[in-house]
Design a protein around this motif. Structure first.
Motif, PDB file in Angstrom:
ATOM      1  N   VAL A 178       0.869  -1.175   0.000  1.00  0.00           N
ATOM      2  CA  VAL A 178       0.000   0.000   0.000  1.00  0.00           C
ATOM      3  C   VAL A 178       0.907   1.227   0.000  1.00  0.00           C
ATOM      4  N   ASP A 179       0.854   2.009  -1.065  1.00  0.00           N
ATOM      5  CA  ASP A 179       1.800   3.112  -1.262  1.00  0.00           C
ATOM      6  C   ASP A 179       1.222   4.429  -0.740  1.00  0.00           C
ATOM      7  N   PHE A 180       1.403   4.688   0.544  1.00  0.00           N
ATOM      8  CA  PHE A 180       0.923   5.938   1.130  1.00  0.00           C
ATOM      9  C   PHE A 180       1.702   7.136   0.584  1.00  0.00           C
ATOM     10  N   ASN A 181       2.972   6.924   0.240  1.00  0.00           N
ATOM     11  CA  ASN A 181       3.788   8.020  -0.285  1.00  0.00           C
ATOM     12  C   ASN A 181       3.229   8.571  -1.591  1.00  0.00           C
ATOM     13  N   TYR A 182       2.565   7.703  -2.351  1.00  0.00           N
ATOM     14  CA  TYR A 182       1.947   8.131  -3.606  1.00  0.00           C
ATOM     15  C   TYR A 182       0.912   9.217  -3.340  1.00  0.00           C
ATOM     16  N   VAL A 183       0.101   9.009  -2.295  1.00  0.00           N
ATOM     17  CA  VAL A 183      -0.915  10.006  -1.938  1.00  0.00           C
ATOM     18  C   VAL A 183      -0.262  11.282  -1.434  1.00  0.00           C
ATOM     19  N   SER A 184       0.724  11.145  -0.553  1.00  0.00           N
ATOM     20  CA  SER A 184       1.401  12.320   0.002  1.00  0.00           C
ATOM     21  C   SER A 184       2.045  13.157  -1.099  1.00  0.00           C
ATOM     22  N   PHE A 185       2.727  12.498  -2.033  1.00  0.00           N
ATOM     23  CA  PHE A 185       3.421  13.215  -3.109  1.00  0.00           C
ATOM     24  C   PHE A 185       2.447  14.041  -3.927  1.00  0.00           C
ATOM     25  N   HIS A 186       1.338  13.428  -4.348  1.00  0.00           N
ATOM     26  CA  HIS A 186       0.389  14.150  -5.185  1.00  0.00           C
ATOM     27  C   HIS A 186      -0.338  15.232  -4.394  1.00  0.00           C
ATOM     28  N   TYR A 187      -0.576  14.976  -3.131  1.00  0.00           N
ATOM     29  CA  TYR A 187      -1.220  15.990  -2.281  1.00  0.00           C
ATOM     30  C   TYR A 187      -0.351  17.242  -2.202  1.00  0.00           C
ATOM     31  N   LEU A 188       0.950  17.054  -2.045  1.00  0.00           N
ATOM     32  CA  LEU A 188       1.878  18.172  -1.872  1.00  0.00           C
ATOM     33  C   LEU A 188       2.205  18.877  -3.183  1.00  0.00           C
ATOM     34  N   ASN A 189       1.938  18.225  -4.307  1.00  0.00           N
ATOM     35  CA  ASN A 189       2.354  18.790  -5.584  1.00  0.00           C
ATOM     36  C   ASN A 189       1.212  19.048  -6.559  1.00  0.00           C
ATOM     37  N   SER A 190       0.002  18.854  -6.108  1.00  0.00           N
ATOM     38  CA  SER A 190      -1.137  18.994  -7.008  1.00  0.00           C
ATOM     39  C   SER A 190      -1.502  20.456  -7.225  1.00  0.00           C
ATOM     40  N   ASP A 191      -1.936  20.763  -8.442  1.00  0.00           N
ATOM     41  CA  ASP A 191      -2.461  22.091  -8.772  1.00  0.00           C
ATOM     42  C   ASP A 191      -3.986  22.081  -8.853  1.00  0.00           C
ATOM     43  N   TYR A 192      -4.595  20.979  -8.416  1.00  0.00           N
ATOM     44  CA  TYR A 192      -6.030  20.813  -8.558  1.00  0.00           C
ATOM     45  C   TYR A 192      -6.718  20.756  -7.193  1.00  0.00           C
ATOM     46  N   PRO A 193      -8.050  20.927  -7.169  1.00  0.00           N
ATOM     47  CA  PRO A 193      -8.802  20.815  -5.905  1.00  0.00           C
ATOM     48  C   PRO A 193      -8.648  19.432  -5.279  1.00  0.00           C
ATOM     49  N   LEU A 194      -9.062  19.320  -4.012  1.00  0.00           N
ATOM     50  CA  LEU A 194      -8.846  18.095  -3.242  1.00  0.00           C
ATOM     51  C   LEU A 194      -9.683  16.912  -3.716  1.00  0.00           C
ATOM     52  N   LEU A 195     -10.646  17.136  -4.582  1.00  0.00           N
ATOM     53  CA  LEU A 195     -11.495  16.039  -5.026  1.00  0.00           C
ATOM     54  C   LEU A 195     -10.672  14.923  -5.650  1.00  0.00           C
ATOM     55  N   LEU A 196      -9.639  15.281  -6.381  1.00  0.00           N
ATOM     56  CA  LEU A 196      -8.773  14.282  -6.990  1.00  0.00           C
ATOM     57  C   LEU A 196      -8.028  13.489  -5.915  1.00  0.00           C
ATOM     58  N   GLU A 197      -7.590  14.181  -4.872  1.00  0.00           N
ATOM     59  CA  GLU A 197      -6.886  13.504  -3.780  1.00  0.00           C
ATOM     60  C   GLU A 197      -7.839  12.604  -2.997  1.00  0.00           C
ATOM     61  N   GLU A 198      -9.101  12.997  -2.952  1.00  0.00           N
ATOM     62  CA  GLU A 198     -10.085  12.144  -2.279  1.00  0.00           C
ATOM     63  C   GLU A 198     -10.206  10.800  -3.000  1.00  0.00           C
ATOM     64  N   LEU A 199     -10.186  10.845  -4.322  1.00  0.00           N
ATOM     65  CA  LEU A 199     -10.255   9.601  -5.072  1.00  0.00           C
ATOM     66  C   LEU A 199      -9.047   8.716  -4.773  1.00  0.00           C
ATOM     67  N   ARG A 200      -7.873   9.316  -4.657  1.00  0.00           N
ATOM     68  CA  ARG A 200      -6.678   8.546  -4.315  1.00  0.00           C
ATOM     69  C   ARG A 200      -6.802   7.956  -2.914  1.00  0.00           C
ATOM     70  N   LEU A 201      -7.356   8.726  -1.997  1.00  0.00           N
ATOM     71  CA  LEU A 201      -7.535   8.224  -0.634  1.00  0.00           C
ATOM     72  C   LEU A 201      -8.520   7.062  -0.593  1.00  0.00           C
ATOM     73  N   HIS A 202      -9.586   7.156  -1.356  1.00  0.00           N
ATOM     74  CA  HIS A 202     -10.551   6.048  -1.404  1.00  0.00           C
ATOM     75  C   HIS A 202      -9.868   4.761  -1.848  1.00  0.00           C
ATOM     76  N   GLU A 203      -8.984   4.865  -2.824  1.00  0.00           N
ATOM     77  CA  GLU A 203      -8.277   3.679  -3.305  1.00  0.00           C
ATOM     78  C   GLU A 203      -7.302   3.148  -2.266  1.00  0.00           C
ATOM     79  N   ILE A 204      -6.623   4.053  -1.578  1.00  0.00           N
ATOM     80  CA  ILE A 204      -5.681   3.640  -0.526  1.00  0.00           C
ATOM     81  C   ILE A 204      -6.410   2.898   0.585  1.00  0.00           C
ATOM     82  N   TRP A 205      -7.528   3.438   1.047  1.00  0.00           N
ATOM     83  CA  TRP A 205      -8.256   2.786   2.141  1.00  0.00           C
ATOM     84  C   TRP A 205      -8.866   1.469   1.676  1.00  0.00           C
TER      85      TRP A 205
END
Length: 336
Positions: free
Chosen positions: A46-73
């Motif tokens: 389970v690659d938590f760093n993948y979520v952290s990296f995109h969260y810290l470097n994204s230029d988009y709203p959090l909705l995209l990060e929410e989708l990544r979190l759903h997949e992680i969980w």
């Protein structure tokens, strides 16, 4: 030279959704192959760093990060479901969650146009200490699939129960606490058959899970939770975490006491959540179960390594021991 215009957010969102479906399918296939080989080696990561990296470097709203979190969980839940409670993969995953919680809050960069944005997800939680979206994902898994025989067998239920206990033991209450409470409610507070029953001759009847089956799940929660359950029951867990707890009243089907608990006189019918009275009822109930001798069973079923009587009373004895040890440990800590 100015930066090229960012792609349309809706286009990015749809593309990610399609890729997420493919990624989930690949993860499931990899996990299935690993389980079929006896869970040898590390297994799917389970690659938590993948979520952290995109969260810290994204230029988009959090909705995209929410989708990544759903997949992680989703991945976390699947690993918990398929790994034995003693397997290092489950232990390693719990330790990863501890490490994430200790990283502190991650700073969220502004949007691509320089405007600020909220660092809270749709459930009000923030990365990582509050584990956003984990609580609803876990509760949905428990309420829609855990008791469904087409999704879980008894071994998988035991695995998940152990994981819930581990999470409570390290102070992750938001979500796991409600699931553990509901599991104890189903196993100890609900009037259900003590021993497994067979389906009718046509195979049409849905056979309820018996106490003899469910007591193993409760045993795993109580054994791995250590002091977590008594901290919750005695309302002493506030100092252990700064994460706000779920409002149990919002989940009456999971948090309200079962009929046996109410009839005992130890638990008020309008209670929603943990309480000392509920803790006392659980102890009383497992003491009764440990004394169960299954008068309808053949004497051979009473052998030390034999049938349901040994299984039921053995796990009940273990729960009594685990609850008693948790209570003594908590009392000791109070007097330090």
């Amino acid at each position: 030279m100015s930066d090229p215009e960012l792609p349309d957010f809706q286009t990015i969102l749809e593309l990610y959704k399609s890729r997420a479906a493919e990624g989930r399918s690949e993860f499931d296939a990899s996990l299935r192959r690993w389980v079929e080989k006896g869970c040898k080696g590390n297994g799917p990561q389970v690659d938590f760093n993948y979520v952290s990296f995109h969260y810290l470097n994204s230029d988009y709203p959090l909705l995209l990060e929410e989708l990544r979190l759903h997949e992680i969980w989703y991945q976390v839940i699947q690993v918990f479901k398929h790994t034995d409670e003693c397997h290092e993969a489950q232990q390693r995953l719990v330790l990863s969650l501890v490490a994430l919680r200790e990283t502190g809050y991650l700073p969220l960069p502004p949007l691509g146009d320089g405007s600020p944005r909220s660092d809270s997800f749709s459930d009000g939680r923030r990365l990582w200490p509050e584990f956003p979206l984990f609580s609803p994902a876990l509760i949905e898994e428990y309420t829609t699939r855990y008791w469904d025989k087409s999704h879980y067998d008894d071994v998988q239920r035991e695995n998940m129960a152990a994981a819930i206990g581990r999470l409570l033991s390290i102070g992750i209450y938001d979500g796991p606490a409600l699931v553990a409470l509901s599991l104890f409610r189903e196993v100890l507070e609900t009037d259900r058959p003590l021993l497994p029953a067979s389906a009718d001759t046509d195979g049409q009847q849905e056979v309820p899970i018996s106490v003899e089956q469910g007591i193993k799940f409760a045993s795993n929660v109580s054994g791995y939770a250590e002091n977590g359950l008594i901290l919750l029951a005695s309302n002493r867990c506030g100092a252990a975490t700064s994460v706000p707890h779920l409002n149990y009243a919002d989940f009456p089907d999971l948090s309200a006491p079962g009929e046996l608990a109410i009839k005992s006189g130890l638990v008020s019918s309008d209670l929603r959540g943990y309480s000392p009275g509920r803790w006392a009822f659980w102890k009383k109930r497992v003491e009764e179960l440990s004394a169960f001798e299954g008068s309808t069973l053949a004497e051979s079923d009473k052998a030390e390594n034999g049938g349901s009587w040994a299984t039921l009373s053995g796990h009940a004895d273990f729960i009594i021991s685990a609850l008693g040890e948790a209570e003594r440990s908590t009392q000791f800590l109070e007097h330090m």
